[in-house]
Enzyme design. Sequence first.
Site, short mmCIF file in Angstrom:
data_model
loop_
_atom_site.label_atom_id
_atom_site.label_comp_id
_atom_site.label_asym_id
_atom_site.label_seq_id
_atom_site.Cartn_x
_atom_site.Cartn_y
_atom_site.Cartn_z
N GLU A 44 0.95 -0.97 0.17
CA GLU A 44 -0.27 -0.13 -0.21
C GLU A 44 0.88 1.10 0.05
O GLU A 44 2.00 1.25 0.83
CB GLU A 44 -0.83 -0.08 1.25
CG GLU A 44 -1.90 0.92 1.28
CD GLU A 44 -2.80 1.11 2.50
OE1 GLU A 44 -2.74 0.17 3.23
OE2 GLU A 44 -3.37 2.22 2.63
N ARG A 271 5.47 -12.64 9.88
CA ARG A 271 5.99 -11.29 9.53
C ARG A 271 7.13 -11.54 10.19
O ARG A 271 7.36 -11.89 11.15
CB ARG A 271 5.14 -10.33 9.71
CG ARG A 271 4.84 -9.97 11.27
CD ARG A 271 3.73 -8.80 10.99
NE ARG A 271 3.89 -7.85 10.79
CZ ARG A 271 3.38 -6.97 9.79
NH1 ARG A 271 2.23 -7.52 9.05
NH2 ARG A 271 3.63 -5.80 9.56
N LYS A 281 4.34 0.54 9.75
CA LYS A 281 4.23 1.92 9.21
C LYS A 281 3.53 2.90 9.72
O LYS A 281 3.97 4.17 9.79
CB LYS A 281 3.63 1.51 7.84
CG LYS A 281 4.36 1.28 6.81
CD LYS A 281 3.88 1.33 5.31
CE LYS A 281 3.09 0.01 4.95
NZ LYS A 281 2.45 -0.05 3.54
P1 ATP Z 1 2.03 -2.47 8.33
O1 ATP Z 1 1.29 -3.24 9.08
O2 ATP Z 1 3.15 -1.89 9.02
O3 ATP Z 1 1.05 -1.02 8.07
P2 ATP Z 1 1.31 -3.48 5.73
O4 ATP Z 1 1.49 -4.81 6.10
O5 ATP Z 1 -0.05 -2.99 6.05
O6 ATP Z 1 2.29 -2.56 7.00
P3 ATP Z 1 1.72 -3.43 3.11
O7 ATP Z 1 2.10 -2.13 2.22
O8 ATP Z 1 0.23 -3.83 2.98
O9 ATP Z 1 2.15 -2.97 4.52
O10 ATP Z 1 2.53 -4.43 2.76
C1 ATP Z 1 3.12 -5.16 1.60
C2 ATP Z 1 3.37 -6.59 1.68
O11 ATP Z 1 4.53 -6.61 2.63
C3 ATP Z 1 2.21 -7.46 2.41
O12 ATP Z 1 1.97 -8.67 1.72
C4 ATP Z 1 2.55 -7.67 3.93
O13 ATP Z 1 2.03 -8.86 4.26
C5 ATP Z 1 4.10 -7.78 3.72
N1 ATP Z 1 5.03 -7.30 4.92
C6 ATP Z 1 4.45 -6.01 5.44
N2 ATP Z 1 5.42 -6.07 6.81
C7 ATP Z 1 6.03 -7.29 6.76
C8 ATP Z 1 6.78 -7.64 7.84
N3 ATP Z 1 7.31 -7.37 8.64
N4 ATP Z 1 7.31 -9.05 7.47
C9 ATP Z 1 7.11 -9.56 6.29
N5 ATP Z 1 6.25 -9.18 5.21
C10 ATP Z 1 5.71 -8.06 5.59
MG MG Z 2 -1.36 -3.84 4.41
#
Ligand code: ATP
Ligand code: MG
Length: 571
Positions: A44, A271, A281
Amino acid sequence: MTATEKAVNETPSTPASNFIREIIAEDLKNNKHNGRVATRFPPEPNGYLHIGHAKSICLNFGIAKENQMGVCHLRFDDTNPSKEEVEYVDSIQEDVKWLGFDWQTHLYYASDYFEQMYQYAVELIKLGKAFVCDLNQQQMREYRGTLTEPGKNSPYRDRSVEENLDLFERMRAGEFEEGQKVLRAKIDMSSPNLNMRDPVIYRILKAHHHRTGDKWCIYPMYDYAHCLSDSIEKITHSICTLEFEDHRPLYDWVLDELNVECHPQQIEFARLNISHTVLSKRKLLELVKQGYVSGWTDPRMPTISGLRRRGYTPAALRNFCEKIGVAKRESMVEIALLEHTLREDLNLNALRVMGVLNPLKVIIDNYPDDQEEELDAVNNPENAEAGNRKVPFSQVIYIEQDDFKEEPPKGFFRLSPGKEVRLKHAYYITCVGVEKNDQGEVVAVHCTYDPETKGGWSKDQRMVKGTLHWVSAKHAVDAEVRLYDHLFSKTNPNEEKEGVDYKSYLNPNSLQVLTGCKLEPSLANAPLGQPYQFLRQGYFCLDPDSTAEKLVFNRTVALKDTWAKVEKKGK
Ligand code: ATP
Ligand code: MG
């Protein structure tokens, strides 16, 4: 064995199998998708990518690379216009490329599917599987029930198909205000899975979108948009993090009810969590917005752009992601393992140079003051191809303040009155006196040198225990050097005790700025992205803040590896 201990035993050159690689191998064996393997990385664009994302990128793009008919799409999940910015879209592309991956022609935006998703929603309404609901957020929460109590049906649940179609069209046309109406899937208010209790799939948001402008005022929710985007792109394996496990029934429900041609398989993995840092984020944005760091690319940030600026290499990050592996259970990886993996790569690739961080002047009394010479220095003992360079030497040099003690404690093998040390690549020198200021502090050291020890060796093979790095005063270039420590002092800053915010665990000493550092002249032309080892100090790289007038170097990581200690403790 803990996750981090297990990780270090696996070498990155032979990719270890994991449950996802096994699922894919099995599907290929059964010819499930005619040999196709299509994954996607769906960020995102509401922030910069961090090292957790790197794990997901390495996994998804890695799988595509490993398979003959493999592709990995980069898809911006841009369904929430209020938080998204073009700056993030650009930085995400740069980071994925820098990590060494290529989406080829497969760059997509969920917003490109808005019309198609709208038509699918109309279809759900026609199937009697979606309805327009007028409950406000508060009411909806009350109707939803809890983990132990079933929810109640919305009073709007039984609207006719015609009425729903009419209202949904008018939602799109902008006739209603935000929060006045939503479109919900009609599933089961008594489902034990809260995600299945008639989830909202469209909401009204009168916000400008970075790609679609003001064309839309209704936007699809993540759970609805994500499965449809995957299906439209004919993804075979939709790999996401564990928190989406409870959303999988909804992912499957939408695709089953719409009877779409392509129904990807959602697979969840744990994760990445790293000690001494946060990877949310929301929290990273807060650190940026509230000025706790200089921005998303601050070298202390766990963002890919922060790590790059700090001096991390793509190979080090990829090796790290391979080492930690992929599992189904959440765990915390020690930041020391990340640093250990970085040192492994830098040790092979960094050019060795000399830089004095806290300079102390040394005058070599018997070296002619009008003499200069160029001494041979090897650029990288780990890599003969890196060659040699010349380092200038003259009567006045700088050494590290810590390398001199007027009254040396026992076991101090560096410079002190009457003692002889080796200057790396140069000569043996012996301390013959000191100069002090009015406060009694040593401001310069006088030495004599032995001309017979050029290159740092003596014919009589006499014992010289200490070897110091140094820089010729006349030739040195001045620089600012920034030393970093972990951003958080607490191992897990996410573990917030009552009333204590994660920000109170910020390390007050995470940045130390040294000015007036003296570097060997070859560093005047250091390019961005070139790793250096400042002998005895650690690994460094040029910071983009550098100008022609002022050089700025970042310490990427110190030489001392704490990983072995961490590993021992865990056993
Ligand atoms: P946050 O929860 O911090 O806002 P997010 O998961 O919503 O992060 P996205 O931009 O949606 O952020 O993430 C894109 C991809 O990266 C998703 O498939 C998510 O599962 C993966 N991702 C995000 N954070 C991690 C992490 N700490 N370890 C592994 N994969 C991750
Ligand atoms: Mg997300």
